[in-house]
Design a protein around this motif. Structure first.
Motif, mmCIF file in Angstrom:
data_model
loop_
_atom_site.group_PDB
_atom_site.id
_atom_site.type_symbol
_atom_site.label_atom_id
_atom_site.label_comp_id
_atom_site.label_asym_id
_atom_site.label_seq_id
_atom_site.Cartn_x
_atom_site.Cartn_y
_atom_site.Cartn_z
ATOM 1 N N VAL A 245 1.089 3.566 -13.332
ATOM 2 C CA VAL A 245 0.155 4.017 -14.364
ATOM 3 C C VAL A 245 0.928 4.500 -15.586
ATOM 4 O O VAL A 245 1.892 5.263 -15.458
ATOM 5 C CB VAL A 245 -0.734 5.170 -13.828
ATOM 6 N N ASP A 246 0.475 4.068 -16.761
ATOM 7 C CA ASP A 246 1.034 4.560 -18.028
ATOM 8 C C ASP A 246 0.271 5.832 -18.375
ATOM 9 O O ASP A 246 -0.841 5.780 -18.885
ATOM 10 C CB ASP A 246 0.866 3.500 -19.116
ATOM 11 N N LEU A 247 0.852 6.970 -18.077
ATOM 12 C CA LEU A 247 0.157 8.250 -18.220
ATOM 13 C C LEU A 247 0.008 8.720 -19.656
ATOM 14 O O LEU A 247 -0.931 9.436 -19.981
ATOM 15 C CB LEU A 247 0.884 9.332 -17.412
ATOM 16 N N ASP A 248 0.926 8.324 -20.528
ATOM 17 C CA ASP A 248 0.919 8.879 -21.885
ATOM 18 C C ASP A 248 0.894 7.825 -22.985
ATOM 19 O O ASP A 248 1.093 8.142 -24.151
ATOM 20 C CB ASP A 248 2.122 9.804 -22.077
ATOM 21 N N GLY A 249 0.653 6.570 -22.629
ATOM 22 C CA GLY A 249 0.590 5.514 -23.640
ATOM 23 C C GLY A 249 1.950 5.065 -24.144
ATOM 24 O O GLY A 249 2.036 4.293 -25.087
ATOM 25 N N SER A 250 3.012 5.513 -23.506
ATOM 26 C CA SER A 250 4.366 5.178 -23.957
ATOM 27 C C SER A 250 4.848 3.822 -23.442
ATOM 28 O O SER A 250 5.857 3.312 -23.909
ATOM 29 C CB SER A 250 5.345 6.261 -23.490
ATOM 30 N N GLY A 251 4.146 3.281 -22.461
ATOM 31 C CA GLY A 251 4.593 2.047 -21.840
ATOM 32 C C GLY A 251 5.455 2.286 -20.612
ATOM 33 O O GLY A 251 5.752 1.363 -19.861
ATOM 34 N N HIS A 252 5.860 3.537 -20.399
ATOM 35 C CA HIS A 252 6.617 3.880 -19.198
ATOM 36 C C HIS A 252 5.635 4.091 -18.059
ATOM 37 O O HIS A 252 4.679 4.870 -18.185
ATOM 38 C CB HIS A 252 7.469 5.138 -19.426
ATOM 39 N N LEU A 253 5.859 3.416 -16.964
ATOM 40 C CA LEU A 253 4.915 3.435 -15.858
ATOM 41 C C LEU A 253 5.346 4.419 -14.777
ATOM 42 O O LEU A 253 6.466 4.334 -14.257
ATOM 43 C CB LEU A 253 4.780 2.038 -15.257
ATOM 44 N N ALA A 254 4.442 5.341 -14.463
ATOM 45 C CA ALA A 254 4.677 6.275 -13.361
ATOM 46 C C ALA A 254 4.333 5.566 -12.058
ATOM 47 O O ALA A 254 3.368 4.810 -11.980
ATOM 48 C CB ALA A 254 3.817 7.522 -13.533
ATOM 49 N N TRP A 255 5.129 5.820 -11.029
ATOM 50 C CA TRP A 255 4.988 5.160 -9.736
ATOM 51 C C TRP A 255 4.231 6.067 -8.779
ATOM 52 O O TRP A 255 4.514 7.269 -8.695
ATOM 53 C CB TRP A 255 6.373 4.868 -9.186
ATOM 54 N N TYR A 256 3.273 5.478 -8.053
ATOM 55 C CA TYR A 256 2.520 6.187 -7.022
ATOM 56 C C TYR A 256 2.497 5.327 -5.769
ATOM 57 O O TYR A 256 2.270 4.110 -5.845
ATOM 58 C CB TYR A 256 1.081 6.467 -7.467
ATOM 59 N N ALA A 257 2.689 5.944 -4.620
ATOM 60 C CA ALA A 257 2.609 5.235 -3.345
ATOM 61 C C ALA A 257 1.157 4.847 -3.069
ATOM 62 O O ALA A 257 0.224 5.453 -3.609
ATOM 63 C CB ALA A 257 3.138 6.122 -2.218
ATOM 64 N N ALA A 258 0.972 3.865 -2.227
ATOM 65 C CA ALA A 258 -0.372 3.392 -1.895
ATOM 66 C C ALA A 258 -1.237 4.504 -1.322
ATOM 67 O O ALA A 258 -2.449 4.552 -1.589
ATOM 68 C CB ALA A 258 -0.294 2.222 -0.922
ATOM 69 N N ASP A 259 -0.646 5.422 -0.574
ATOM 70 C CA ASP A 259 -1.441 6.503 0.015
ATOM 71 C C ASP A 259 -1.816 7.589 -1.001
ATOM 72 O O ASP A 259 -2.504 8.542 -0.661
ATOM 73 C CB ASP A 259 -0.754 7.101 1.236
ATOM 74 N N GLU A 260 -1.406 7.413 -2.245
ATOM 75 C CA GLU A 260 -1.776 8.347 -3.318
ATOM 76 C C GLU A 260 -2.944 7.808 -4.148
ATOM 77 O O GLU A 260 -3.145 8.225 -5.284
ATOM 78 C CB GLU A 260 -0.579 8.621 -4.220
#
Length: 96
Positions: free
Chosen positions: A72-87
């Motif tokens: 998910v791009d949390l701040d519109g910067s294009g950097h993607l935050a990673w989340y595990a499937a169980d999240e």
């Protein structure tokens, strides 16, 4: 095979409910890290959440059990935050 999908909140809700999701899949040109990243970035342009999933064949529906990660791009910067499937609950909350 690893594929990437760009999903919206409604598709994420279907995944969380145990339903299969069909969406355009972006397949890396190879298993090289750079090709994987390129496919992930294209998927991120096509939805609120980029999903990495393992499927048996291209265009197979994706179930939550086959999801490797959410990005998910949390701040519109294009950097993607990673989340595990169980999240998935946390990821759904981010889209609310």
């Amino acid at each position: 095979m690893r594929v990437y999908l760009g999903l919206d909140a409604a598709a994420l809700d279907r995944l969380a409910a145990g339903e299969p999701v069909l969406a355009e899949q972006f397949v890396p040109a190879s298993e090289d890290e750079e090709d994987e990243l390129a496919a992930l970035e294209v998927a991120a342009e096509h939805g609120e959440v980029a999903v990495a999933a393992e499927v048996d064949a291209e265009d197979d529906p994706v179930l939550l059990a086959r999801v490797a990660a959410f990005h998910v791009d949390l701040d519109g910067s294009g950097h993607l935050a990673w989340y595990a499937a169980d999240e998935i609950v946390a990821v759904r909350a981010l889209l609310s």
